[in-house]
Design a protein around this motif. Structure first.
Motif, PDB file in Angstrom:
ATOM      1  N   ARG A 206       0.785  -1.223   0.117  1.00 30.94           N
ATOM      2  CA  ARG A 206      -0.042  -0.102  -0.021  1.00 30.94           C
ATOM      3  C   ARG A 206       0.653   1.279   0.136  1.00 30.94           C
ATOM      4  O   ARG A 206       0.468   2.413  -0.622  1.00 30.94           O
ATOM      5  N   TYR A 207       2.092   1.191   0.660  1.00 27.41           N
ATOM      6  CA  TYR A 207       2.726   2.421   0.878  1.00 27.41           C
ATOM      7  C   TYR A 207       4.206   2.463   0.239  1.00 27.41           C
ATOM      8  O   TYR A 207       4.878   3.288  -0.239  1.00 27.41           O
ATOM      9  N   LEU A 208       4.648   1.274   0.294  1.00 30.00           N
ATOM     10  CA  LEU A 208       6.117   1.050  -0.156  1.00 30.00           C
ATOM     11  C   LEU A 208       6.242   1.365  -1.613  1.00 30.00           C
ATOM     12  O   LEU A 208       5.601   0.729  -2.454  1.00 30.00           O
ATOM     13  N   LYS A 209       7.234   2.246  -1.798  1.00 28.26           N
ATOM     14  CA  LYS A 209       7.345   2.757  -3.298  1.00 28.26           C
ATOM     15  C   LYS A 209       8.693   2.149  -3.941  1.00 28.26           C
ATOM     16  O   LYS A 209       8.529   1.785  -5.265  1.00 28.26           O
ATOM     17  N   GLU A 210       9.602   2.239  -3.161  1.00 25.13           N
ATOM     18  CA  GLU A 210      11.066   1.767  -3.598  1.00 25.13           C
ATOM     19  C   GLU A 210      11.463   0.878  -2.793  1.00 25.13           C
ATOM     20  O   GLU A 210      11.699   0.889  -1.688  1.00 25.13           O
ATOM     21  N   LEU A 211      12.024  -0.526  -3.306  1.00 25.47           N
ATOM     22  CA  LEU A 211      12.559  -1.270  -2.470  1.00 25.47           C
ATOM     23  C   LEU A 211      13.950  -1.780  -3.222  1.00 25.47           C
ATOM     24  O   LEU A 211      14.180  -1.859  -4.455  1.00 25.47           O
ATOM     25  N   ALA A 224       5.759 -13.580  -5.009  1.00 28.00           N
ATOM     26  CA  ALA A 224       5.943 -12.680  -3.806  1.00 28.00           C
ATOM     27  C   ALA A 224       5.776 -11.383  -4.030  1.00 28.00           C
ATOM     28  O   ALA A 224       5.510 -10.577  -3.260  1.00 28.00           O
ATOM     29  N   PHE A 225       5.711 -10.837  -5.276  1.00 29.06           N
ATOM     30  CA  PHE A 225       5.367  -9.556  -5.913  1.00 29.06           C
ATOM     31  C   PHE A 225       3.924  -9.830  -6.659  1.00 29.06           C
ATOM     32  O   PHE A 225       3.966 -10.214  -7.770  1.00 29.06           O
ATOM     33  N   SER A 226       2.835  -9.605  -5.896  1.00 32.35           N
ATOM     34  CA  SER A 226       1.512  -9.931  -6.693  1.00 32.35           C
ATOM     35  C   SER A 226       0.515  -8.931  -5.962  1.00 32.35           C
ATOM     36  O   SER A 226       0.669  -8.541  -4.853  1.00 32.35           O
ATOM     37  N   ASN A 227      -0.776  -8.593  -6.613  1.00 34.93           N
ATOM     38  CA  ASN A 227      -1.797  -7.942  -6.031  1.00 34.93           C
ATOM     39  C   ASN A 227      -3.123  -8.651  -6.323  1.00 34.93           C
ATOM     40  O   ASN A 227      -4.233  -8.004  -6.683  1.00 34.93           O
ATOM     41  N   ASP A 228      -3.002  -9.807  -6.113  1.00 32.40           N
ATOM     42  CA  ASP A 228      -4.448 -10.611  -6.288  1.00 32.40           C
ATOM     43  C   ASP A 228      -5.643 -10.045  -5.515  1.00 32.40           C
ATOM     44  O   ASP A 228      -5.395  -9.831  -4.268  1.00 32.40           O
ATOM     45  N   ASN A 229      -6.574  -9.877  -6.050  1.00 32.57           N
ATOM     46  CA  ASN A 229      -7.804  -9.532  -5.153  1.00 32.57           C
ATOM     47  C   ASN A 229      -7.609  -8.252  -4.474  1.00 32.57           C
ATOM     48  O   ASN A 229      -8.104  -7.940  -3.204  1.00 32.57           O
ATOM     49  N   ALA A 230      -6.819  -7.142  -4.891  1.00 33.96           N
ATOM     50  CA  ALA A 230      -6.289  -5.996  -3.884  1.00 33.96           C
ATOM     51  C   ALA A 230      -7.578  -5.090  -3.755  1.00 33.96           C
ATOM     52  O   ALA A 230      -8.306  -4.922  -4.629  1.00 33.96           O
ATOM     53  N   GLU A 231      -7.812  -4.270  -2.561  1.00 32.77           N
ATOM     54  CA  GLU A 231      -8.541  -3.222  -2.603  1.00 32.77           C
ATOM     55  C   GLU A 231      -7.724  -1.851  -2.834  1.00 32.77           C
ATOM     56  O   GLU A 231      -8.434  -0.984  -2.965  1.00 32.77           O
ATOM     57  N   TYR A 234      -1.336  -1.156  -6.080  1.00 29.34           N
ATOM     58  CA  TYR A 234      -0.158  -1.627  -5.758  1.00 29.34           C
ATOM     59  C   TYR A 234       0.980  -0.489  -5.761  1.00 29.34           C
ATOM     60  O   TYR A 234       0.941   0.203  -6.687  1.00 29.34           O
ATOM     61  N   SER A 235       1.645  -0.241  -4.677  1.00 30.00           N
ATOM     62  CA  SER A 235       2.336   0.905  -4.421  1.00 30.00           C
ATOM     63  C   SER A 235       3.854   0.850  -4.932  1.00 30.00           C
ATOM     64  O   SER A 235       4.478   1.931  -5.329  1.00 30.00           O
ATOM     65  N   ILE A 236       4.548  -0.293  -5.003  1.00 29.57           N
ATOM     66  CA  ILE A 236       5.908  -0.416  -5.406  1.00 29.57           C
ATOM     67  C   ILE A 236       6.027   0.073  -6.870  1.00 29.57           C
ATOM     68  O   ILE A 236       5.227  -0.492  -7.687  1.00 29.57           O
ATOM     69  N   THR A 237       6.786   1.092  -7.341  1.00 30.21           N
ATOM     70  CA  THR A 237       7.094   1.412  -8.571  1.00 30.21           C
ATOM     71  C   THR A 237       8.378   1.166  -9.013  1.00 30.21           C
ATOM     72  O   THR A 237       8.774   1.023 -10.428  1.00 30.21           O
ATOM     73  N   ASP A 238       9.412   1.091  -8.113  1.00 27.56           N
ATOM     74  CA  ASP A 238      10.972   1.008  -8.515  1.00 27.56           C
ATOM     75  C   ASP A 238      11.394   0.330  -7.553  1.00 27.56           C
ATOM     76  O   ASP A 238      11.527   0.184  -6.361  1.00 27.56           O
ATOM     77  N   ILE A 259       4.002  -8.384 -10.761  1.00 28.70           N
ATOM     78  CA  ILE A 259       4.108  -7.154 -10.595  1.00 28.70           C
ATOM     79  C   ILE A 259       5.571  -6.632 -11.153  1.00 28.70           C
ATOM     80  O   ILE A 259       6.005  -5.562 -11.422  1.00 28.70           O
ATOM     81  N   LEU A 260       6.549  -7.571 -11.225  1.00 29.72           N
ATOM     82  CA  LEU A 260       7.934  -7.302 -11.832  1.00 29.72           C
ATOM     83  C   LEU A 260       7.816  -6.857 -13.119  1.00 29.72           C
ATOM     84  O   LEU A 260       8.800  -6.395 -13.678  1.00 29.72           O
ATOM     85  N   ASN A 261       6.922  -7.159 -13.842  1.00 35.68           N
ATOM     86  CA  ASN A 261       6.722  -6.721 -15.381  1.00 35.68           C
ATOM     87  C   ASN A 261       6.226  -5.326 -15.652  1.00 35.68           C
ATOM     88  O   ASN A 261       6.490  -4.604 -16.480  1.00 35.68           O
ATOM     89  N   SER A 262       5.880  -4.652 -14.295  1.00 32.89           N
ATOM     90  CA  SER A 262       5.266  -3.397 -14.500  1.00 32.89           C
ATOM     91  C   SER A 262       6.213  -2.328 -13.729  1.00 32.89           C
ATOM     92  O   SER A 262       6.103  -1.202 -14.139  1.00 32.89           O
ATOM     93  N   VAL A 263       7.034  -2.816 -12.747  1.00 32.52           N
ATOM     94  CA  VAL A 263       7.917  -1.656 -12.025  1.00 32.52           C
ATOM     95  C   VAL A 263       9.027  -1.569 -12.878  1.00 32.52           C
ATOM     96  O   VAL A 263       9.299  -2.256 -13.773  1.00 32.52           O
ATOM     97  N   THR A 264       9.791  -0.581 -12.450  1.00 36.24           N
ATOM     98  CA  THR A 264      11.015  -0.324 -13.044  1.00 36.24           C
ATOM     99  C   THR A 264      12.123  -0.701 -12.348  1.00 36.24           C
ATOM    100  O   THR A 264      12.207  -0.303 -11.183  1.00 36.24           O
TER     101      THR A 264
END
Length: 413
Positions: A206-211, A224-231, A234-238, A259-264
């Motif tokens: 929800r809040y984590l943007k950079e890992l 490990a990086f997924s967003n199934d049935n999310a309300e 997804y916050s991670i962008t980088d 998610i790894l296919n959409s983050v930078t």
């Protein structure tokens, strides 16, 4: 004779059934209990409507040692918001508290050894949980879809699990088990000890943007990086991988990590190269000189060990991208210019064919703090490119980034 014998056997079976049922299944304070083969009781269901569930320690002197599969999910979930387990409890079964919509407080006993798959899955109001030091096994997706969970801690002395006051690890921190969906802060750096990111470790962020992921990681588990049935979005962008793209591609990535296919993903191998001193004579307007020798590596000297203590919030000034232009006479070369900033460690510039800077179409470069221009060469003809830049400052081994600059667009001839 056969008819009489049949009647007698039927009566024996009928009457003998009553003591068996009373011995193996009982109800105590609205808790349904079942006698196990080891002579202890297991909670199989709760039929009351109390808001706070204080599970009894024993019935008729016999200890209650386990909570059964799906014991507290289903129709009972609308009532209770708190669960306290007794010191006699050894295990919690699969999906025991699955979809407990009102549950916001869980007190687990020292002595608990096992928690099954999905035990606290989809407990959407659960904000924190403390695990006992005696815990030995933790199933899959135990805290999946817990979108309000911000902290997981482990009591001191645990031989199998540990925490850093936010995320859950195995005891020696070689495996990151779970990062809470609603953990505070927009950046997180995985310790250098970690070699595996467990299944469902970073779901529903929800809040984590950079890992930041260290070079030591060799495996990323399923979803490990997924967003199934999310309300929530997804916050991670980088993701900042402390290695090369080739090393990143060697990591074993199991299924479901969409998610790894959409983050930078930024490839930022750490090095110890000293940054150059500021050159006051350097003119960003000068575009006739060839800067092909410009170093795209990190100009600052980073600590190679992660910082264990929290670093105070540091604000880094956003650089201004002055212009991006084609170089005359060089059809497949583009140059970018920006302003210098005092007190930083360097710049990070991205060059992409994607306006959203998608991973597969983006290249990221580390630039020395003394530089104010960057040339991109051997480009495709008649292609549109996008450029953005940001500054960073390294403090105690942690990189603190400014916001990205405005995006500049240029098209090659």
């Amino acid at each position: 004779m056969k008819k009489s014998l049949s009647i007698i056997l039927s009566l024996i079976m009928l009457f003998s059934a009553f003591p068996v049922m009373s011995a193996y299944a009982v109800t105590f304070n609205d808790f349904e209990l079942s006698l196990k083969s080891d002579g202890t009781y297991e909670v199989t269901r709760y039929s009351g409507n109390n808001a706070g569930l204080n599970i009894p320690e024993a019935y008729n002197g016999i200890p209650i040692t386990s909570i059964g599969v799906s014991a507290f999910n289903g129709y009972t979930t609308e009532y209770y918001n708190q669960v306290i387990t007794p010191k006699s409890l050894k295990s919690i079964g699969e999906a025991a508290f699955y979809f407990a919509d009102s549950l916001n407080n869980v007190v687990l006993n020292e002595g608990l050894e096992s928690i099954g798959d999905n035990a606290f899955d989809s407990c959407k109001l659960l904000t924190k949980i403390n695990l006992p030091s005696t815990l030995k096994t933790l199933g899959n997706d135990v805290f999946a879809d817990d979108v309000m969970l911000s902290k997981i801690t482990v009591n001191e002395g645990g031989k199998y699990f540990s925490s850093d006051s936010t995320a859950l690890y195995n005891a020696d921190k070689t495996k990151l088990v779970k990062y809470p969906s609603a953990a505070e802060g927009d950046s997180y750096k995985i310790p250098y000890t970690v070699s595996e990111i467990s299944a469902s470790a970073f779901t529903q962020m929800r809040y984590l943007k950079e890992l930041t992921i260290p070079l030591s990681v060799t495996k990323i588990g399923a979803k490990a990086f997924s967003n199934d049935n999310a309300e929530y979005n997804y916050s991670i962008t980088d993701i900042y991988f402390l290695g090369t793209e080739e090393e990143w591609n060697k990591i074993t990535v199991e299924s479901g990590n969409d998610i790894l296919n959409s983050v930078t993903v930024h490839y930022t191998p750490e090095d110890s190269e000293e940054g150059e001193k500021e050159d006051p004579k350097e003119d960003p307007k000068e575009d006739s000189k060839d800067d092909s020798k410009e170093d795209s590596k990190d100009a600052s000297k980073d600590d190679t060990k992660p910082s264990e203590s929290a670093v105070k919030k540091i604000t880094v000034k956003k650089p201004k991208l002055k212009k991006v232009m084609r170089v005359k006479g060089k059809k497949r070369v583009v140059k970018a210019f920006w302003s210098k900033i005092k007190g930083i460690s360097g710049f990070e510039i991205q060059f992409s064919t994607s306006k959203k800077f998608k991973k597969s179409k983006t290249k990221t470069y580390r630039i020395k703090k003394s530089k104010t221009k960057k040339a991109f060469k051997k480009l495709k003809r008649k292609k549109k490119y996008y450029v953005r830049i940001r500054a960073y400052k390294t403090v105690k081994g942690e990189k603190h980034y400014s916001n990205w600059s405005n995006i500049k667009t240029v098209k090659t001839k």
